[in-house]
Scaffold this active site. Sequence first.
Site, short mmCIF file in Angstrom:
data_model
loop_
_atom_site.label_atom_id
_atom_site.label_comp_id
_atom_site.label_asym_id
_atom_site.label_seq_id
_atom_site.Cartn_x
_atom_site.Cartn_y
_atom_site.Cartn_z
N PHE A 1 89.58 0.33 -25.35
CA PHE A 1 89.58 1.48 -24.44
C PHE A 1 89.18 2.75 -25.17
O PHE A 1 89.14 2.81 -26.41
CB PHE A 1 90.97 1.68 -23.83
CG PHE A 1 92.06 1.91 -24.85
CD1 PHE A 1 92.26 3.17 -25.41
CD2 PHE A 1 92.89 0.88 -25.27
CE1 PHE A 1 93.26 3.40 -26.36
CE2 PHE A 1 93.88 1.08 -26.21
CZ PHE A 1 94.08 2.35 -26.76
N HIS B 1 92.82 -2.88 -37.90
CA HIS B 1 93.97 -3.79 -37.87
C HIS B 1 93.57 -5.27 -37.83
O HIS B 1 94.44 -6.13 -37.68
CB HIS B 1 94.93 -3.45 -36.71
CG HIS B 1 94.29 -3.34 -35.37
ND1 HIS B 1 94.20 -2.14 -34.70
CD2 HIS B 1 93.70 -4.25 -34.57
CE1 HIS B 1 93.59 -2.33 -33.53
NE2 HIS B 1 93.28 -3.61 -33.43
N ASN B 2 92.27 -5.55 -37.95
CA ASN B 2 91.80 -6.94 -38.10
C ASN B 2 90.91 -6.98 -39.35
O ASN B 2 89.72 -6.64 -39.27
CB ASN B 2 90.97 -7.38 -36.88
CG ASN B 2 91.83 -7.91 -35.75
OD1 ASN B 2 93.04 -7.87 -35.81
ND2 ASN B 2 91.19 -8.40 -34.72
N HIS C 1 100.18 -2.03 -34.76
CA HIS C 1 99.08 -1.17 -34.31
C HIS C 1 99.25 -0.77 -32.85
O HIS C 1 98.53 0.08 -32.36
CB HIS C 1 97.73 -1.88 -34.48
CG HIS C 1 97.43 -2.88 -33.41
ND1 HIS C 1 98.07 -4.09 -33.33
CD2 HIS C 1 96.56 -2.85 -32.37
CE1 HIS C 1 97.60 -4.77 -32.29
NE2 HIS C 1 96.68 -4.05 -31.68
N GLY C 2 100.20 -1.39 -32.17
CA GLY C 2 100.41 -1.09 -30.76
C GLY C 2 101.65 -1.78 -30.23
O GLY C 2 102.43 -2.36 -31.00
N ALA C 3 101.81 -1.74 -28.92
CA ALA C 3 103.00 -2.31 -28.30
C ALA C 3 103.00 -3.83 -28.36
O ALA C 3 104.07 -4.46 -28.47
CB ALA C 3 103.08 -1.85 -26.84
N ASP D 1 86.80 -10.59 -34.15
CA ASP D 1 86.64 -9.15 -33.99
C ASP D 1 87.00 -8.44 -35.29
O ASP D 1 87.93 -7.63 -35.37
CB ASP D 1 87.50 -8.64 -32.83
CG ASP D 1 86.99 -7.30 -32.30
OD1 ASP D 1 85.91 -6.86 -32.73
OD2 ASP D 1 87.67 -6.70 -31.45
N HIS E 1 89.90 2.50 -29.17
CA HIS E 1 90.23 1.15 -29.66
C HIS E 1 89.02 0.26 -29.42
O HIS E 1 88.65 0.01 -28.28
CB HIS E 1 91.45 0.62 -28.91
CG HIS E 1 91.86 -0.77 -29.33
ND1 HIS E 1 92.64 -1.58 -28.53
CD2 HIS E 1 91.58 -1.49 -30.45
CE1 HIS E 1 92.85 -2.74 -29.16
NE2 HIS E 1 92.20 -2.70 -30.31
#
Length: 393
Positions: free
Chosen positions: A147, A243-244, A296-298, A83, A173
């Site tokens: 999402f 973030h990838n 980038h997130g939890a 991704d 996202h």
Amino acid sequence: MGTSISASGPFTTHAGDEAARVDTFFGRGAWIEGAALAQLDVAARLPGVSAVAAFPDLHPGRNGPVGACILSDRVLPLLIGNDIGCGMALFELDLPLRKLRVDKAADRLRAVEGQWDGDASERLVADGLAPSCFARSLGTIGGGNHFCELQAVDETLSETSRLDTTRVYMLVHSGSRGFGEEIVSTLPSGAVSGLEPSSSSESAYLAGHDAALRWARLNRAVVAERAAEALRADVRLVVDVPHNLVRRTVSGYVHHKGAAHAEAGEIVPVAGSRDSLSFVVRALAGVERSLGGVSHGAGRKYDRAAMHHRVGRTKSDREAMNRNRFGGVVVCEDRDLLLEEAGSAYKDAARVVDDLVGHGLVERLASMRPLVTFKRAREEAAFDVRDSRRDRR
């Protein structure tokens, strides 16, 4: 490619191999699985790797640790995965928060489901991509943890925050869909150990990688435009952060796997779960120590299989999952996805941000509460990535 990074392979490392420096940017209380630490150790021993930065959202992934940056003298495509270009984009809508009706908004967002009926070829060409470059997938969210979420500023945490407490925001996202998968599927067999610098394989991969980055950014923009049109609102980009990806630097190649790229002064959305607050932060000069990366997130706390045994055992439990604790709405009519992406599957985003702040990487700007989280309107309408393979560049 059917490969993965783990303590047993497919990368070739030996017990005596010297490990690269690993800097961890999380505290003792962070929820970090042993499997993630094992993948981190393997990554630190890969050929050409000289430094690793790990963040508090660290968790094990298919192709390596998720929530990390890895510096190497060569490109290691499997660390990025399929991704390529996945990221998050924050948008502001010209929609007053006081006028939003969450149930009506949730119903209107169903228009984001399925193939976009706009002129995909025109948008692709405008971004320097071929007109047939996975055109059928453009403007689609995808599955998994992707999402489109309407948010409101829950609390302003800095005087320098420019977020408007009276407006509705949107966090998207998504990634490169089938495009990134095609790039990885055509890698030569030796790519597991990295691509030879200045080789034709490296040049081909980086060209495809850069195109996938542009495609993914455009995809997030089109998703936001579709959602805004459904809500009868205009939309403005605040920030788009991948973030990838792999970045060329003077020190080598920095691989970001589930780690947002940010330079000092840039703002970054840090996503929570659909049942918790997200955050907007600003990167500080300390990101130089973390290879230009932050969370980038939890980050996942439990894997997808485990969630089927932890939540949603009864129909009433599953129905309750269509609302969050803030009174917001969750649109996800795929039962498996509903369970696998439950709020309890994720770590506490507030603690993740606390660790980033404690290590001098970011400052908090605002917390954001979820109003409507759109994932999938109906199971049978899911746009499978495999279907998009018929679209070629």
